[in-house]
Scaffold this motif. Sequence first.
Motif, PDB file in Angstrom:
ATOM      1  N   ARG A   1       0.823  -1.199   0.000  1.00 33.09           N
ATOM      2  CA  ARG A   1       0.000   0.000   0.000  1.00 33.09           C
ATOM      3  C   ARG A   1       0.861   1.255   0.000  1.00 33.09           C
ATOM      4  NH1 ARG A   1      -3.871  -0.261   4.960  1.00 33.09           N
ATOM      5  NH2 ARG A   1      -1.859  -0.645   5.970  1.00 33.09           N
ATOM      6  N   ALA A   2       0.405   2.275  -0.726  1.00 36.17           N
ATOM      7  CA  ALA A   2       1.157   3.519  -0.821  1.00 36.17           C
ATOM      8  C   ALA A   2       1.368   4.159   0.544  1.00 36.17           C
ATOM      9  CB  ALA A   2       0.439   4.492  -1.756  1.00 36.17           C
ATOM     10  N   VAL A   3       0.382   4.040   1.426  1.00 39.41           N
ATOM     11  CA  VAL A   3       0.512   4.664   2.747  1.00 39.41           C
ATOM     12  C   VAL A   3       1.628   4.003   3.550  1.00 39.41           C
ATOM     13  CG1 VAL A   3      -1.242   3.138   3.796  1.00 39.41           C
ATOM     14  CG2 VAL A   3      -0.777   5.386   4.793  1.00 39.41           C
TER      15      VAL A   3
ATOM     16  N   GLU B   1       4.955   5.359   2.096  1.00 41.81           N
ATOM     17  CA  GLU B   1       5.185   6.740   2.521  1.00 41.81           C
ATOM     18  C   GLU B   1       5.660   6.807   3.972  1.00 41.81           C
ATOM     19  OE1 GLU B   1       1.484   8.639   1.812  1.00 41.81           O
ATOM     20  OE2 GLU B   1       1.659   8.534  -0.387  1.00 41.81           O
ATOM     21  N   GLU B   2       5.088   5.967   4.814  1.00 40.95           N
ATOM     22  CA  GLU B   2       5.492   5.948   6.222  1.00 40.95           C
ATOM     23  C   GLU B   2       6.945   5.477   6.365  1.00 40.95           C
ATOM     24  OE1 GLU B   2       4.183   3.726  10.402  1.00 40.95           O
ATOM     25  OE2 GLU B   2       2.812   3.764   8.684  1.00 40.95           O
ATOM     26  N   VAL B   3       7.301   4.429   5.625  1.00 43.62           N
ATOM     27  CA  VAL B   3       8.674   3.926   5.674  1.00 43.62           C
ATOM     28  C   VAL B   3       9.649   4.969   5.134  1.00 43.62           C
ATOM     29  CG1 VAL B   3      10.245   2.229   4.653  1.00 43.62           C
ATOM     30  CG2 VAL B   3       8.060   1.487   5.600  1.00 43.62           C
ATOM     31  N   LEU B   4       9.285   5.655   4.053  1.00 44.93           N
ATOM     32  CA  LEU B   4      10.165   6.671   3.471  1.00 44.93           C
ATOM     33  C   LEU B   4      10.393   7.830   4.433  1.00 44.93           C
ATOM     34  CD1 LEU B   4       8.964   6.799  -0.248  1.00 44.93           C
ATOM     35  CD2 LEU B   4      11.213   6.085   0.587  1.00 44.93           C
ATOM     36  N   ARG B   5       9.351   8.250   5.134  1.00 45.85           N
ATOM     37  CA  ARG B   5       9.520   9.330   6.119  1.00 45.85           C
ATOM     38  C   ARG B   5      10.507   8.918   7.203  1.00 45.85           C
ATOM     39  NH1 ARG B   5       3.905  10.056   5.541  1.00 45.85           N
ATOM     40  NH2 ARG B   5       3.509   8.765   7.376  1.00 45.85           N
ATOM     41  N   ASP B   6      10.357   7.694   7.682  1.00 52.22           N
ATOM     42  CA  ASP B   6      11.259   7.203   8.732  1.00 52.22           C
ATOM     43  C   ASP B   6      12.692   7.114   8.218  1.00 52.22           C
ATOM     44  OD1 ASP B   6      11.823   5.853  11.361  1.00 52.22           O
ATOM     45  OD2 ASP B   6      12.325   4.204  10.013  1.00 52.22           O
ATOM     46  N   LEU B   7      12.876   6.569   7.016  1.00 52.74           N
ATOM     47  CA  LEU B   7      14.217   6.455   6.446  1.00 52.74           C
ATOM     48  C   LEU B   7      14.852   7.829   6.233  1.00 52.74           C
ATOM     49  CD1 LEU B   7      13.976   3.621   3.752  1.00 52.74           C
ATOM     50  CD2 LEU B   7      15.309   3.591   5.869  1.00 52.74           C
ATOM     51  N   ALA B   8      14.080   8.768   5.722  1.00 48.08           N
ATOM     52  CA  ALA B   8      14.608  10.107   5.475  1.00 48.08           C
ATOM     53  C   ALA B   8      15.041  10.768   6.779  1.00 48.08           C
ATOM     54  CB  ALA B   8      13.566  10.955   4.752  1.00 48.08           C
ATOM     55  N   ASN B   9      14.240  10.623   7.825  1.00 49.75           N
ATOM     56  CA  ASN B   9      14.609  11.200   9.129  1.00 49.75           C
ATOM     57  C   ASN B   9      15.876  10.557   9.672  1.00 49.75           C
ATOM     58  OD1 ASN B   9      12.391  12.912   9.148  1.00 49.75           O
ATOM     59  ND2 ASN B   9      11.085  11.464  10.251  1.00 49.75           N
ATOM     60  N   ARG B  10      15.971   9.238   9.560  1.00 48.37           N
ATOM     61  CA  ARG B  10      17.168   8.539  10.039  1.00 48.37           C
ATOM     62  C   ARG B  10      18.389   8.922   9.214  1.00 48.37           C
ATOM     63  NH1 ARG B  10      15.244   2.519   9.777  1.00 48.37           N
ATOM     64  NH2 ARG B  10      17.441   2.119  10.288  1.00 48.37           N
ATOM     65  N   ALA B  11      18.204   9.089   7.899  1.00 55.07           N
ATOM     66  CA  ALA B  11      19.320   9.477   7.038  1.00 55.07           C
ATOM     67  C   ALA B  11      19.828  10.866   7.397  1.00 55.07           C
ATOM     68  CB  ALA B  11      18.894   9.430   5.570  1.00 55.07           C
TER      69      ALA B  11
ATOM     70  N   LEU C   1      15.284   2.484  -1.236  1.00 53.06           N
ATOM     71  CA  LEU C   1      14.230   1.580  -0.778  1.00 53.06           C
ATOM     72  C   LEU C   1      13.788   0.627  -1.890  1.00 53.06           C
ATOM     73  CD1 LEU C   1      12.284   0.830   1.555  1.00 53.06           C
ATOM     74  CD2 LEU C   1      10.665   2.482   0.576  1.00 53.06           C
ATOM     75  N   PHE C   2      13.740  -0.659  -1.558  1.00 57.74           N
ATOM     76  CA  PHE C   2      13.162  -1.674  -2.443  1.00 57.74           C
ATOM     77  C   PHE C   2      11.663  -1.736  -2.173  1.00 57.74           C
ATOM     78  CE2 PHE C   2      11.802  -6.234  -2.393  1.00 57.74           C
ATOM     79  CZ  PHE C   2      11.645  -6.383  -3.762  1.00 57.74           C
ATOM     80  N   VAL C   3      10.859  -1.526  -3.209  1.00 58.30           N
ATOM     81  CA  VAL C   3       9.403  -1.521  -3.052  1.00 58.30           C
ATOM     82  C   VAL C   3       8.801  -2.529  -4.029  1.00 58.30           C
ATOM     83  CG1 VAL C   3       7.285  -0.163  -3.090  1.00 58.30           C
ATOM     84  CG2 VAL C   3       9.439   0.912  -2.401  1.00 58.30           C
ATOM     85  N   PRO C   4       8.386  -3.699  -3.541  1.00 59.74           N
ATOM     86  CA  PRO C   4       7.742  -4.686  -4.412  1.00 59.74           C
ATOM     87  C   PRO C   4       6.266  -4.338  -4.631  1.00 59.74           C
ATOM     88  CG  PRO C   4       7.859  -5.528  -2.185  1.00 59.74           C
ATOM     89  CD  PRO C   4       8.513  -4.173  -2.152  1.00 59.74           C
TER      90      PRO C   4
END
Length: 379
Positions: A248-250, A253-263, A287-290
């Motif tokens: 799901r897109a949501v 998006e949640e994972v990307l926000r977390d990764l960006a903050n950690r980065a 990010l790998f997104v299947p």
Amino acid sequence: MRASQNWTTEPDFEIIGPSDSGSDGGFGRVGRVRVSRDGLRIHVVEPLARRITVWSAGGQLLLRLGRDERLAGLGRPFDVRVLPDGFWATYDRHFVRFSDTGDVLEVLESPMSGAETLLDDHAILARQNPPPHAVMLEWTEGQAAPEQAILLHAGNHENRAADTIALLDVRRLALGIRFDDGSSPIPEAMFATQPFTDADLSYLDGDRGIVGIVQRNGTPGQVIVTEITAPADTVWRRSIALPPVATRAVEVEEVLRDLANRAASSAQRVGRPISEATAQRLAEEALFVPEYLPPVAETRVTASDELWLLSPEESDGRRVWYAVRRHDDVAEPRRVLLPEWFQLRDATRTHVWGLRLDEESGPRVVGRRLVEGAEQSQY
């Protein structure tokens, strides 16, 4: 093959934690919960507390093994293998066989790192750690990214030579976000595991002397389970069709926000600050997104001689597990709905056992009764 009707659970047992003299008020961080096949003895392993306790299902403390003189030099305990008349405990570099009353019957030094379980003939099943993330991402000059990791079998406790039993697909396991220009032999980067990885899962079964591989990168919803003995003979292979779950897109998006903050935080720590937009771009590139989520997120081999598989499905806020009877190619898996808070660790024919995390008192070991086709309690 599709899964059978739903099973649910209801509350039955709860173990609060150590209660004898010297008690610290409850469990610390629990690493393993192992249950005897008859469900009468619950073994709880706490690595940081260097403690193994054994309980009745009703919560009576039967045995406590901690920091006494006999065990002082063994380091931390990580797991137990339950026997009909005691258990083997895996410590940092030793295996110790205890009686049900806590007598030390045998001590064997492990010849290698990664050793996890000791078999009846004193052969060892070991797991080799994957290469460093920088190697897996081909950021190290002269080292190609490996596509497979090794599961090992050590011949016996005195032999450091190890035979390879199986290979695991780890191609989409590593995630890296690099902050330097790419020319340094030592990357300045943030490393993590891909949140949506479809790399193989594995398990080691000391009772049967088996290495299990769960392949989850085939067609959507397909799981292929292969079990291999220490002599490298395949004894069971089964394809299981679980309901495919689209990514799901949501969630992305949640994972990307977390990764960006950690980065951004990691870049600041190494003295290479980046903007919010750059952190977001680097996270998206890494990010790998299947299209579909891996059909299995976790796996457990249980005292009931089943393989439990955690699906990414949700059912009214409950976790969905599938219990597969091992070495059976006909019976459909049971679909078991468990409370979201329940962390499955083991199961018998009648109960599931796991953890409830309590913010005030810490972990509690919980046993819930399995109920066929009934409405489940969330408590």
